[in-house]
Design a protein around this motif. Structure first.
Motif, PDB file in Angstrom:
ATOM      1  N   THR A  66       0.828  -1.211   0.000  1.00  0.00           N
ATOM      2  CA  THR A  66       0.000   0.000   0.000  1.00  0.00           C
ATOM      3  C   THR A  66       0.858   1.254   0.000  1.00  0.00           C
ATOM      4  O   THR A  66       0.671   2.166  -0.820  1.00  0.00           O
ATOM      5  CB  THR A  66      -0.941   0.011   1.223  1.00  0.00           C
ATOM      6  OG1 THR A  66      -1.804  -1.111   1.159  1.00  0.00           O
ATOM      7  CG2 THR A  66      -1.765   1.293   1.258  1.00  0.00           C
ATOM      8  N   GLN A  70       1.809   4.060  -2.954  1.00  0.00           N
ATOM      9  CA  GLN A  70       1.594   5.480  -2.656  1.00  0.00           C
ATOM     10  C   GLN A  70       2.836   6.294  -3.008  1.00  0.00           C
ATOM     11  O   GLN A  70       2.732   7.373  -3.603  1.00  0.00           O
ATOM     12  CB  GLN A  70       1.261   5.655  -1.171  1.00  0.00           C
ATOM     13  CG  GLN A  70       1.047   7.103  -0.758  1.00  0.00           C
ATOM     14  CD  GLN A  70       0.714   7.214   0.730  1.00  0.00           C
ATOM     15  OE1 GLN A  70      -0.037   6.410   1.272  1.00  0.00           O
ATOM     16  NE2 GLN A  70       1.305   8.207   1.394  1.00  0.00           N
ATOM     17  N   GLU A  74       3.711   9.493  -5.695  1.00  0.00           N
ATOM     18  CA  GLU A  74       4.218  10.776  -5.210  1.00  0.00           C
ATOM     19  C   GLU A  74       5.539  11.188  -5.853  1.00  0.00           C
ATOM     20  O   GLU A  74       5.837  12.380  -5.966  1.00  0.00           O
ATOM     21  CB  GLU A  74       4.413  10.715  -3.688  1.00  0.00           C
ATOM     22  CG  GLU A  74       3.124  10.533  -2.905  1.00  0.00           C
ATOM     23  CD  GLU A  74       3.386  10.264  -1.429  1.00  0.00           C
ATOM     24  OE1 GLU A  74       4.575  10.095  -1.064  1.00  0.00           O
ATOM     25  OE2 GLU A  74       2.422  10.211  -0.652  1.00  0.00           O
TER      26      GLU A  74
END
Length: 425
Positions: A66, A70, A74
């Motif tokens: 997860t 992410q 970014e």
């Protein structure tokens, strides 16, 4: 499916990987103190231009899937061939991140997550991390630095008494992970090396890169080169001082993060370590199809940032490298003559001037169709501030009677979940 993913990873290589680069992410490959992502983008360009075709890139991170995904959203990261996540308890292959079932079965030995949770709950010093960080073979906590050693020792005895064979890793000055004893970044790397040897394609060289305590295991694998980036944390420096200070195969780089990785590639003579982003004068003699793609993307970035002089000469040069009958298929589906589309592109000079605008290419793969002709497939990304756009690109390059490559065909389609605003080239 796992077998297929492994074969897809290895079969694109004609022989053993020239280099298998295994890198931690946070504060190693990714510099969170660099808003421009300069060192990461330098590495990206180097890898796609000179290594993607015959080497393997492995990301080894403490992050769960997860948080790993992410971070990919970014930061301008390229796609690894293999991802080792959750402090070496999960191994996945390819873009689809298919898990290694053999690794899962190995870690199940003498491991019971329920017992670990039961016993750790009796230690008030341990503060559970987010639910996303609690994985099938990893239970994670925060613990104050001055309590870490005593808690680790006491917890080890308790779990051993319950019949479990565990490993407790403290890193980053605050993170404490409880894993099966056979897990960890080092063991995951050793597992991969053995698997590739079984496949008949062991890497010619392996470089491990890290900054914190959970990376120390990577440097303990026989025959592996290691680099601690200049910003390495205290616990890794202490490990090095106690265990490997006289080991010539481990470098404490003078450069931060990905720049330290690039430095190590040169230090150990593992291959070219001059990033295309560090070259002001683009040469043609030693150019490859992959380098051509990377350089072209960098030229477009400079063009839109108004960093190119002699703009008329630049546009003329672009037109000269395009086949007169060549076609460009825009992500919208519109079809243009490549030379004609250069006129449209010429009108946007400097439209990103003064902005945090960067481009990079990912997963550049070249397939030779005929002597002097290559089919190129890659993803191209643009990042402006926090806005990101991406396209899957298929192109045909030709280089026959000249030092210059000719662009024969260019087809772009939107990447799933990518921003789909205005897209120029």
């Amino acid at each position: 499916m796992l077998r297929t993913e492994i074969l897809n990873t290895m079969d694109r290589l004609n022989s053993s990987p020239r280099l298998m680069l295994v890198s931690d992410l946070d504060h190693t490959m990714v510099d969170h103190h660099d808003p421009e992502n300069s060192s990461l983008l330098r590495f990206n360009a180097l890898w796609e231009a000179h290594y993607r075709q015959d080497s393997l890139l492995v990301f080894s991170t403490g992050r769960s899937p997860t948080l790993y995904n992410q971070l990919r959203k970014e930061k301008p990261m390229i796609t690894p061939d293999i991802a080792i996540m959750s402090v070496g308890t999960e191994i996945t292959y390819g873009k689809s991140m298919v898990p290694d079932d053999g690794w899962v079965q190995f870690l199940n030995q003498k491991w019971d997550k329920d017992i670990v949770i039961e016993e750790t709950s009796k230690f008030p010093e341990l503060k559970p991390q987010a639910e996303t960080e609690q994985r099938p073979h990893k239970v994670s906590f925060y613990v104050q630095k001055d309590k870490a050693q005593s808690v680790t020792q006491a917890l080890s005895k308790v779990l051993e008494g319950r019949g479990l064979n565990v490993k407790i890793i403290y890193s980053g000055g605050i993170d404490l992970d409880v894993l099966p004893n056979g897990a960890g970044k080092g063991q995951a790397l050793a597992y991969l090396l053995k698997k590739f040897e079984t496949e008949g394609k062991p890497p010619l060289n392996t470089l491990a890169c890290g900054d914190s305590g959970n990376d120390a295991e990577l440097f303990s694998i026989p025959g592996v080169y290691g680099v601690m980036v200049s910003n390495a944390q205290e616990e890794l420096l202490q490990w090095h001082s106690e265990n490997a200070k006289d080991n010539p195969n481990i470098l404490h780089a003078s450069e931060r993060c990905a720049s330290g990785i690039i430095q190590a590639i040169g230090h150990f003579n593992l291959g070219l370590n001059l990033s295309p982003r560090d070259v002001s004068d683009i040469g043609r003699e030693d150019s490859s199809p992959s380098l051509e793609i990377v350089n072209f993307a960098l030229l477009l970035e400079k063009w839109r940032r108004a960093e190119i002089e002699n703009t008329e000469l630049f546009i003329a040069g672009l037109k000269a490298t395009a086949l007169p009958s060549g076609t460009y298929i825009h992500p919208s589906g519109s079809v243009y003559n490549i030379k004609e589309y250069m006129n449209i592109f010429g009108k946007v000079y400097g439209d990103k001037k003064g902005k945090q605008f960067r481009t990079w290419v990912d997963d550049v793969l070249a397939t030779q169709l005929a002597p002097g002709t290559w089919l190129m497939k890659f993803n191209k990304w643009e990042l402006c501030g926090e806005e990101r756009k991406g396209c899957a690109v298929t192109s045909i390059l030709s280089k026959k009677d000249s030092d210059w490559y000719t662009l024969v065909h260019l087809h772009q389609t939107w990447l799933e979940h990518s921003g789909q605003g205005e897209w120029l080239v």
